[in-house]
Write a protein that holds these residues in place. Structure first.
Motif, short mmCIF file in Angstrom:
data_model
loop_
_atom_site.label_atom_id
_atom_site.label_comp_id
_atom_site.label_asym_id
_atom_site.label_seq_id
_atom_site.Cartn_x
_atom_site.Cartn_y
_atom_site.Cartn_z
N GLY A 47 38.76 21.14 34.40
CA GLY A 47 39.72 22.27 34.58
C GLY A 47 39.14 23.05 35.93
O GLY A 47 38.30 23.30 36.17
N VAL A 48 40.10 23.09 37.12
CA VAL A 48 39.83 23.73 38.21
C VAL A 48 40.02 25.18 38.34
O VAL A 48 39.30 25.84 38.67
CB VAL A 48 40.71 22.87 39.18
CG1 VAL A 48 40.83 23.62 40.73
CG2 VAL A 48 40.59 21.66 39.17
N ALA A 49 41.22 25.61 37.76
CA ALA A 49 41.53 27.21 37.60
C ALA A 49 42.77 27.38 36.65
O ALA A 49 43.71 26.72 36.57
CB ALA A 49 42.24 27.39 39.11
N CYS A 50 42.30 28.27 36.03
CA CYS A 50 43.56 28.98 34.78
C CYS A 50 43.64 30.38 35.13
O CYS A 50 42.89 31.16 35.60
CB CYS A 50 42.77 28.56 33.58
SG CYS A 50 42.48 26.77 33.12
N VAL A 63 35.41 25.18 43.18
CA VAL A 63 36.44 25.64 44.12
C VAL A 63 36.37 27.18 44.11
O VAL A 63 37.28 27.57 44.96
CB VAL A 63 37.78 25.24 43.20
CG1 VAL A 63 37.78 23.65 42.95
CG2 VAL A 63 38.12 25.90 42.26
N LYS A 64 35.36 27.70 43.62
CA LYS A 64 35.53 29.46 43.77
C LYS A 64 35.44 29.44 45.29
O LYS A 64 34.63 28.83 46.22
CB LYS A 64 34.11 29.85 42.98
CG LYS A 64 34.45 29.85 41.57
CD LYS A 64 33.13 30.55 40.90
CE LYS A 64 33.43 30.70 39.49
NZ LYS A 64 32.05 31.32 39.01
N GLY A 65 36.35 30.56 45.78
CA GLY A 65 36.23 30.92 47.16
C GLY A 65 37.36 30.10 48.10
O GLY A 65 37.85 30.31 49.18
N ARG A 66 37.64 28.90 47.47
CA ARG A 66 38.54 27.82 48.19
C ARG A 66 40.03 27.79 47.79
O ARG A 66 41.05 27.86 48.50
CB ARG A 66 38.07 26.62 48.44
CG ARG A 66 36.40 26.56 49.11
CD ARG A 66 36.00 25.14 49.36
NE ARG A 66 36.00 24.55 47.98
CZ ARG A 66 36.71 23.31 47.83
NH1 ARG A 66 37.67 22.83 48.70
NH2 ARG A 66 36.36 22.53 46.83
N PHE A 67 39.84 27.68 46.36
CA PHE A 67 41.53 27.58 45.67
C PHE A 67 41.64 28.96 44.81
O PHE A 67 40.83 29.86 44.54
CB PHE A 67 41.33 26.79 44.46
CG PHE A 67 41.12 25.19 44.80
CD1 PHE A 67 40.77 24.88 46.30
CD2 PHE A 67 41.29 24.30 44.04
CE1 PHE A 67 40.43 23.75 46.59
CE2 PHE A 67 41.04 23.07 44.30
CZ PHE A 67 40.69 22.77 45.49
N THR A 68 42.89 29.48 44.93
CA THR A 68 43.61 30.63 44.29
C THR A 68 44.60 30.09 43.38
O THR A 68 45.49 29.69 43.93
CB THR A 68 43.69 31.45 45.28
OG1 THR A 68 42.95 31.87 46.09
CG2 THR A 68 44.41 32.98 44.70
N ILE A 69 44.44 30.65 42.06
CA ILE A 69 45.83 30.44 41.22
C ILE A 69 46.23 31.81 40.97
O ILE A 69 45.72 32.92 41.06
CB ILE A 69 45.18 29.90 39.86
CG1 ILE A 69 46.34 29.49 39.00
CG2 ILE A 69 44.06 30.92 39.16
CD1 ILE A 69 45.92 28.83 37.54
N SER A 70 47.68 31.73 40.91
CA SER A 70 48.43 32.88 40.85
C SER A 70 49.58 32.72 40.16
O SER A 70 50.25 31.50 39.98
CB SER A 70 48.87 33.24 42.21
OG SER A 70 49.61 32.68 42.99
N ARG A 71 50.43 33.50 39.46
CA ARG A 71 51.38 33.32 38.77
C ARG A 71 52.58 34.42 39.29
O ARG A 71 52.15 35.48 39.50
CB ARG A 71 51.22 33.40 37.36
CG ARG A 71 50.68 34.75 36.54
CD ARG A 71 50.39 34.55 35.18
NE ARG A 71 51.49 34.09 34.50
CZ ARG A 71 51.48 33.43 33.17
NH1 ARG A 71 50.01 33.20 32.58
NH2 ARG A 71 52.21 33.01 32.45
N ASP A 72 53.84 33.98 39.20
CA ASP A 72 54.88 34.97 39.58
C ASP A 72 55.84 34.85 38.64
O ASP A 72 56.43 33.97 38.07
CB ASP A 72 55.54 34.56 41.01
CG ASP A 72 56.81 35.26 41.46
OD1 ASP A 72 57.27 35.92 40.69
OD2 ASP A 72 57.16 35.33 42.60
N ASN A 73 55.77 35.88 37.63
CA ASN A 73 56.46 35.91 36.57
C ASN A 73 57.92 35.99 36.68
O ASN A 73 58.85 35.36 36.00
CB ASN A 73 55.89 36.93 35.24
CG ASN A 73 54.53 36.51 34.84
OD1 ASN A 73 54.30 35.47 34.85
ND2 ASN A 73 53.93 37.71 34.44
N ALA A 74 58.18 36.73 37.80
CA ALA A 74 59.71 36.88 38.14
C ALA A 74 60.36 35.55 38.55
O ALA A 74 61.50 35.11 38.02
CB ALA A 74 59.97 37.96 39.34
N LYS A 75 59.61 34.63 39.06
CA LYS A 75 60.01 33.43 39.61
C LYS A 75 59.55 32.33 38.54
O LYS A 75 59.92 31.12 38.68
CB LYS A 75 59.36 32.60 40.86
CG LYS A 75 59.96 33.79 41.86
CD LYS A 75 59.42 33.04 43.13
CE LYS A 75 59.90 34.00 44.44
NZ LYS A 75 59.38 33.45 45.72
#
Length: 126
Positions: A47-50, A63-75
């Motif tokens: 599990g990389v990012a949730c 992956v901390k500090g290198r990967f970023t997970i984000s969500r765009d609920n509008a999209k």
């Protein structure tokens, strides 16, 4: 059950960046925790990012500090921005969704009603 469609991935040099996207073919992701997982040949799935439905996040130490997970609920889309990529990040990356916590999703994977994307190859090599 959701059907998740992924995009992104490919070949990148060490130190480069890639962005993965995950979106459902129908329905909404609003209530779901979404995670990105990876599996390299001969290794267990990680599990990389949730991210939770409210935006709380959980990252693997690798992956901390290198990967970023984000969500765009509008999209209705979840993204994984991967920076400073290393050869050891090479793997098949898959997104998953489930009605659970981010910690449970990232550490245990999905339950019987979870959904998975089709997987995409990320290769970090010079």
């Amino acid at each position: 059950q959701l059907q998740l469609v992924q995009s992104g991935g490919g070949l990148v040099q060490p130190g480069g960046s890639l962005r993965l996207s995950c979106a459902p073919s129908a329905l909404s992701l609003d209530l779901y925790a979404i995670g990105w997982f990876r599996q390299a040949p001969g290794q267990e799935r990680e599990g990389v990012a949730c991210v939770s439905h409210s935006g709380s996040t959980h990252y693997a130490d690798s992956v901390k500090g290198r990967f970023t997970i984000s969500r765009d609920n509008a999209k209705n889309t979840v993204f994984l921005q991967m920076n400073s990529l290393k050869p050891e990040d090479t793997a098949v990356y898959s997104c998953a969704a489930d009605l659970t916590t981010v910690q449970a999703l990232c550490t245990k994977g999905t339950g019987p009603f979870g959904s998975w994307g089709q997987g995409t190859q990320v290769t970090v090599s010079s």
